[in-house]
Design a protein around this motif. Structure first.
Motif, PDB file in Angstrom:
ATOM      1  N   LYS B 290       0.838  -1.197   0.000  1.00 54.58           N
ATOM      2  CA  LYS B 290       0.000   0.000   0.000  1.00 54.58           C
ATOM      3  C   LYS B 290       0.878   1.255   0.000  1.00 54.58           C
ATOM      4  CE  LYS B 290      -4.321  -0.205   2.176  1.00 54.58           C
ATOM      5  NZ  LYS B 290      -5.159  -0.193   3.395  1.00 54.58           N
ATOM      6  N   LEU B 291       1.915   1.260   0.828  1.00 51.88           N
ATOM      7  CA  LEU B 291       2.837   2.399   0.880  1.00 51.88           C
ATOM      8  C   LEU B 291       3.493   2.621  -0.477  1.00 51.88           C
ATOM      9  CD1 LEU B 291       4.664   1.848   4.298  1.00 51.88           C
ATOM     10  CD2 LEU B 291       3.349   3.881   3.662  1.00 51.88           C
ATOM     11  N   SER B 292       3.889   1.538  -1.107  1.00 51.40           N
ATOM     12  CA  SER B 292       4.618   1.723  -2.353  1.00 51.40           C
ATOM     13  C   SER B 292       3.679   2.182  -3.475  1.00 51.40           C
ATOM     14  CB  SER B 292       5.433   0.486  -2.700  1.00 51.40           C
ATOM     15  OG  SER B 292       4.742  -0.356  -3.520  1.00 51.40           O
ATOM     16  N   ARG B 293       2.419   1.764  -3.419  1.00 48.99           N
ATOM     17  CA  ARG B 293       1.447   2.269  -4.404  1.00 48.99           C
ATOM     18  C   ARG B 293       1.152   3.739  -4.146  1.00 48.99           C
ATOM     19  NH1 ARG B 293      -1.480  -2.856  -3.817  1.00 48.99           N
ATOM     20  NH2 ARG B 293      -2.737  -1.950  -2.181  1.00 48.99           N
ATOM     21  N   TRP B 294       1.066   4.077  -2.866  1.00 51.96           N
ATOM     22  CA  TRP B 294       0.653   5.420  -2.474  1.00 51.96           C
ATOM     23  C   TRP B 294       1.725   6.442  -2.817  1.00 51.96           C
ATOM     24  CZ3 TRP B 294      -4.210   6.189  -0.375  1.00 51.96           C
ATOM     25  CH2 TRP B 294      -4.476   7.456   0.166  1.00 51.96           C
ATOM     26  N   TYR B 295       2.980   6.082  -2.532  1.00 52.25           N
ATOM     27  CA  TYR B 295       4.066   7.048  -2.700  1.00 52.25           C
ATOM     28  C   TYR B 295       4.939   6.793  -3.932  1.00 52.25           C
ATOM     29  CZ  TYR B 295       2.741   8.595   1.926  1.00 52.25           C
ATOM     30  OH  TYR B 295       2.035   9.088   2.983  1.00 52.25           O
ATOM     31  N   GLY B 296       4.684   5.675  -4.611  1.00 54.00           N
ATOM     32  CA  GLY B 296       5.435   5.431  -5.828  1.00 54.00           C
ATOM     33  C   GLY B 296       6.901   5.076  -5.612  1.00 54.00           C
ATOM     34  N   VAL B 297       7.213   4.504  -4.455  1.00 52.86           N
ATOM     35  CA  VAL B 297       8.586   4.010  -4.227  1.00 52.86           C
ATOM     36  C   VAL B 297       8.505   2.554  -3.792  1.00 52.86           C
ATOM     37  CG1 VAL B 297      10.509   5.486  -3.515  1.00 52.86           C
ATOM     38  CG2 VAL B 297       8.353   5.574  -2.248  1.00 52.86           C
ATOM     39  N   PRO B 298       9.432   1.741  -4.267  1.00 53.93           N
ATOM     40  CA  PRO B 298       9.431   0.360  -3.794  1.00 53.93           C
ATOM     41  C   PRO B 298       9.690   0.314  -2.287  1.00 53.93           C
ATOM     42  CG  PRO B 298      10.884   0.623  -5.682  1.00 53.93           C
ATOM     43  CD  PRO B 298      10.493   1.992  -5.239  1.00 53.93           C
ATOM     44  N   VAL B 299       8.922  -0.487  -1.584  1.00 53.69           N
ATOM     45  CA  VAL B 299       9.102  -0.634  -0.138  1.00 53.69           C
ATOM     46  C   VAL B 299       9.385  -2.102   0.149  1.00 53.69           C
ATOM     47  CG1 VAL B 299       8.016  -0.404   2.124  1.00 53.69           C
ATOM     48  CG2 VAL B 299       7.542   1.292   0.354  1.00 53.69           C
ATOM     49  N   GLU B 300      10.496  -2.331   0.837  1.00 57.07           N
ATOM     50  CA  GLU B 300      10.916  -3.704   1.064  1.00 57.07           C
ATOM     51  C   GLU B 300      10.951  -3.982   2.565  1.00 57.07           C
ATOM     52  OE1 GLU B 300      14.134  -5.047  -1.715  1.00 57.07           O
ATOM     53  OE2 GLU B 300      15.098  -5.477   0.199  1.00 57.07           O
ATOM     54  N   LEU B 301      10.568  -5.170   2.973  1.00 52.19           N
ATOM     55  CA  LEU B 301      10.649  -5.554   4.384  1.00 52.19           C
ATOM     56  C   LEU B 301      11.879  -6.421   4.571  1.00 52.19           C
ATOM     57  CD1 LEU B 301       6.932  -6.512   4.996  1.00 52.19           C
ATOM     58  CD2 LEU B 301       8.053  -4.340   5.497  1.00 52.19           C
ATOM     59  N   LYS B 302      12.730  -6.017   5.510  1.00 52.01           N
ATOM     60  CA  LYS B 302      13.985  -6.729   5.656  1.00 52.01           C
ATOM     61  C   LYS B 302      13.862  -7.878   6.653  1.00 52.01           C
ATOM     62  CE  LYS B 302      18.798  -5.707   5.227  1.00 52.01           C
ATOM     63  NZ  LYS B 302      19.783  -4.653   5.138  1.00 52.01           N
ATOM     64  N   ASN B 303      13.121  -7.630   7.696  1.00 49.84           N
ATOM     65  CA  ASN B 303      13.077  -8.597   8.783  1.00 49.84           C
ATOM     66  C   ASN B 303      11.908  -9.553   8.627  1.00 49.84           C
ATOM     67  OD1 ASN B 303      12.834  -9.898  11.263  1.00 49.84           O
ATOM     68  ND2 ASN B 303      13.863  -8.190  12.287  1.00 49.84           N
ATOM     69  N   GLY B 304      12.195 -10.843   8.676  1.00 44.68           N
ATOM     70  CA  GLY B 304      11.156 -11.845   8.506  1.00 44.68           C
ATOM     71  C   GLY B 304      10.067 -11.746   9.557  1.00 44.68           C
ATOM     72  N   GLU B 305      10.423 -11.283  10.721  1.00 42.69           N
ATOM     73  CA  GLU B 305       9.454 -11.230  11.795  1.00 42.69           C
ATOM     74  C   GLU B 305       8.339 -10.234  11.493  1.00 42.69           C
ATOM     75  OE1 GLU B 305      11.141 -10.510  15.693  1.00 42.69           O
ATOM     76  OE2 GLU B 305       9.117 -10.531  16.538  1.00 42.69           O
ATOM     77  N   LEU B 306       8.704  -9.189  10.756  1.00 43.51           N
ATOM     78  CA  LEU B 306       7.711  -8.173  10.398  1.00 43.51           C
ATOM     79  C   LEU B 306       6.555  -8.749   9.594  1.00 43.51           C
ATOM     80  CD1 LEU B 306       9.414  -4.860   9.272  1.00 43.51           C
ATOM     81  CD2 LEU B 306       7.858  -5.208  11.178  1.00 43.51           C
ATOM     82  N   LEU B 307       6.825  -9.831   8.885  1.00 42.12           N
ATOM     83  CA  LEU B 307       5.805 -10.404   8.017  1.00 42.12           C
ATOM     84  C   LEU B 307       4.566 -10.816   8.805  1.00 42.12           C
ATOM     85  CD1 LEU B 307       8.030 -12.665   5.726  1.00 42.12           C
ATOM     86  CD2 LEU B 307       7.303 -10.312   5.332  1.00 42.12           C
ATOM     87  N   ARG B 308       4.763 -11.072  10.104  1.00 32.61           N
ATOM     88  CA  ARG B 308       3.627 -11.548  10.888  1.00 32.61           C
ATOM     89  C   ARG B 308       2.905 -10.435  11.647  1.00 32.61           C
ATOM     90  NH1 ARG B 308       7.622 -15.245  12.002  1.00 32.61           N
ATOM     91  NH2 ARG B 308       7.946 -14.347  14.057  1.00 32.61           N
ATOM     92  N   CYS B 309       3.413  -9.207  11.532  1.00 34.15           N
ATOM     93  CA  CYS B 309       2.802  -8.115  12.293  1.00 34.15           C
ATOM     94  C   CYS B 309       1.644  -7.494  11.537  1.00 34.15           C
ATOM     95  CB  CYS B 309       3.815  -7.006  12.553  1.00 34.15           C
ATOM     96  SG  CYS B 309       5.346  -7.581  13.252  1.00 34.15           S
TER      97      CYS B 309
END
Lengths: 179, 349
Positions: B290-309
């Protein structure tokens, strides 16, 4: 546009190139499905499936041989999957081959047809044994070379050569009687 | 008639097909001049080859099959921009709507039809006057656009979305094709059902306010109803049918192929129309998209733990840096900019 350019554009996500490729090969492939004994509706589904796969895999698409062979080969594989049988192409001894055609007699209708070579050749093609017919049509109608045919049908190039050789000799023999 | 060997036959075919090399061609021409039996064979084969007829013209059929194929591809992977099959006169795209008749009978006002496996068919239009071309509106990243359809319906298109309007729109049905997210304020017309097609879900209504979010990359499809009553069918399975009331939303999980119905706060769903970036217990992967669509920048998650939040919050017309700063104040994340993309790391708190 050449196949190689179309493929490069499809690799780069170009749907117009994809559409152009489809339209370029559709008539050939549906004709091929007919040779392979598929019902017209199955042929359409199978061709659409092959192109769907091609699009889905477009980014890692690596076609080592010719694109044409790839498409024919993929259509053939899907047809076999569909019919649930793994058809084996085999070369029958020559005496089995043309038992339904009496090559040494000229039928009255053939005499009438002698002027119409095209119709005559069509009839001769239908007199070929099933595999010989497919191989001859792939060479004659679809302009595939014997390596491509071998690859598509998953048989040895020598088998293709032999089938073509027999078919041509048969035609020559038949034409001789009409001349 | 003198028989020849396989090799020579193949050479002649190669010559007739224009595939022979210069050396082979010279060799063949010489043999034709010198050997009568070879010349005879050559003529026979040339005659057979010249009898080749062109393949029957399959133009119309090819376009039909291609149109169906293109629809299938669009369902599988909606694109940034639509480019459909070349236009073919007399062909109309029609959606096959499972249980449509029954649905119309049951739901007098509003009907949502959904099916995970949506089958589109291309039917030849009997009167042959309907083109297949569709008018298209497209939004890039960070863009929104308001569209007024010919029947007075208003559509607000969220970023990275496309809406196509069938040329036959309004003839007997009002059909549009959506990729991404849009808010619909449908002008009521019981005679002409309004149908929003997306990859897995088709929403049919007669007039209502609702939001459809169906980004291909998101894990859920969400239909949120503000007014009226809707019926949702999934996976072509009548046993899964759900009736939605106003204020309820259906969240269909593409992974489990199940749906759950929850309450929703209107602002959470339609906030995007007022430039509010809303996270409504979105998973971090969905929030990143959603962030990357909204602001037009690729957004990447580095930490696997974040995937569950999961993430909840509303950000009113704010730049990306401020949004991230605010999120980092309430959770354990940090972010940095790398090669024109934003990398977020951290853990759930």
């Amino acid at each position: 546009m050449e196949d190689i350019d179309l493929i490069a554009r499809i690799n780069a996500n170009d749907r117009e190139a994809f559409n152009a490729l489809f339209l370029k090969y559709y008539a050939l492939l549906i004709d091929f499905c007919k040779y392979m004994g598929a019902k017209p509706e199955d042929g359409k589904d199978v061709i659409a499936d092959v192109f769907l796969d091609l699009w889905v895999k477009r980014e890692k698409l690596q076609i080592n041989s010719s694109l044409k062979s790839y498409l024919y080969g993929a259509v053939r594989n899907k047809l076999f999957t569909l019919s649930g049988k793994a058809m084996q192409m085999q070369l029958l001894p020559e005496e089995h081959a043309y038992n339904h055609a009496a090559a040494d007699e000229l039928r009255p209708d053939e005499i009438l047809l002698r002027k119409d070579r095209k119709m005559l050749i069509e009839r001769f093609i239908n007199e070929l044994p099933e595999q010989g017919k497919v191989i001859f049509l792939m060479s004659w109608q679809h302009q595939l070379d014997h390596h491509e045919i071998a690859q598509i049908l998953n048989i040895s190039p020598n088998t293709v050569k032999t089938h073509l050789y027999r078919a041509l000799n048969y035609f020559r023999k038949r034409i001789l009687f009409v001349k | 008639m003198a028989y020849m060997d396989e090799h020579h036959y193949l050479l002649i075919i190669a010559y007739l097909e224009g595939r022979s090399t210069e050396t082979e061609t010279q060799y063949l021409l010489q043999k034709v001049q010198e050997e009568p039996t070879f010349s005879e064979a050559f003529e026979d084969i040339a005659e057979i080859w010249s009898a080749r007829k062109p393949l029957p013209d399959k133009g119309g059929e090819a376009h039909d099959v291609l149109a169906g194929l293109n629809l299938k591809i669009d369902e599988l992977e909606p694109r940034e921009s639509f480019t459909h099959a070349p236009e073919t006169p007399g062909i109309k795209r029609t959606a096959t709507i499972v249980n449509l008749r029954r649905a119309i009978a049951i739901a007098a006002a509003l009907v949502i039809m959904a099916g995970a496996f949506w089958v589109y068919k291309v039917n030849r239009n009997s009167n042959g006057n309907t083109g297949a071309s569709l008018a298209e509106t497209h939004t890039g990243v960070g863009q929104k656009r308001k569209i007024k359809l010919p029947d007075g319906t208003e559509v607000m298109l969220n970023s990275s979305s496309s809406l196509q309007v069938a040329t036959a729109f309004g003839n007997d049905k009002r059909e549009v094709y959506l990729q991404g997210e849009a808010w619909f304020d449908v002008k009521r017309d019981p005679q002409k059902p309004f149908i929003v097609h997306t990859a897995q879900v088709a929403t049919q209504v007669l007039g209502t306010h609702f939001n459809v979010s169906a980004y291909q990359t998101d894990s859920n499809i969400v239909v949120s109803l503000v007014q009226g009553k809707v019926q949702v069918d999934m996976d072509n399975d009548p046993a899964k049918r759900v009736i939605l009331d106003p204020g309820k939303q259906m969240t269909y999980s593409k992974k489990s192929k199940t749906a759950k119905v929850t309450e929703f706060v209107t602002d959470d769903i339609t906030g995007w129309k007022e430039n509010k970036l809303v996270f409504d217990y979105d998973s971090w992967p969905d929030a990143a998209k959603k962030l990357s669509r909204w602001y037009g920048v690729p957004v990447e998650l580095k930490n696997g733990e974040l995937l569950r939040c999961k993430l909840k919050g509303t950000f009113d017309n704010m730049p990306l840096a401020k949004v991230l700063q605010q999120i980092s104040m309430v959770s354990d994340i940090s972010w940095k900019t790398e090669d024109k993309k934003v990398v977020i790391s951290g853990k759930c708190n």
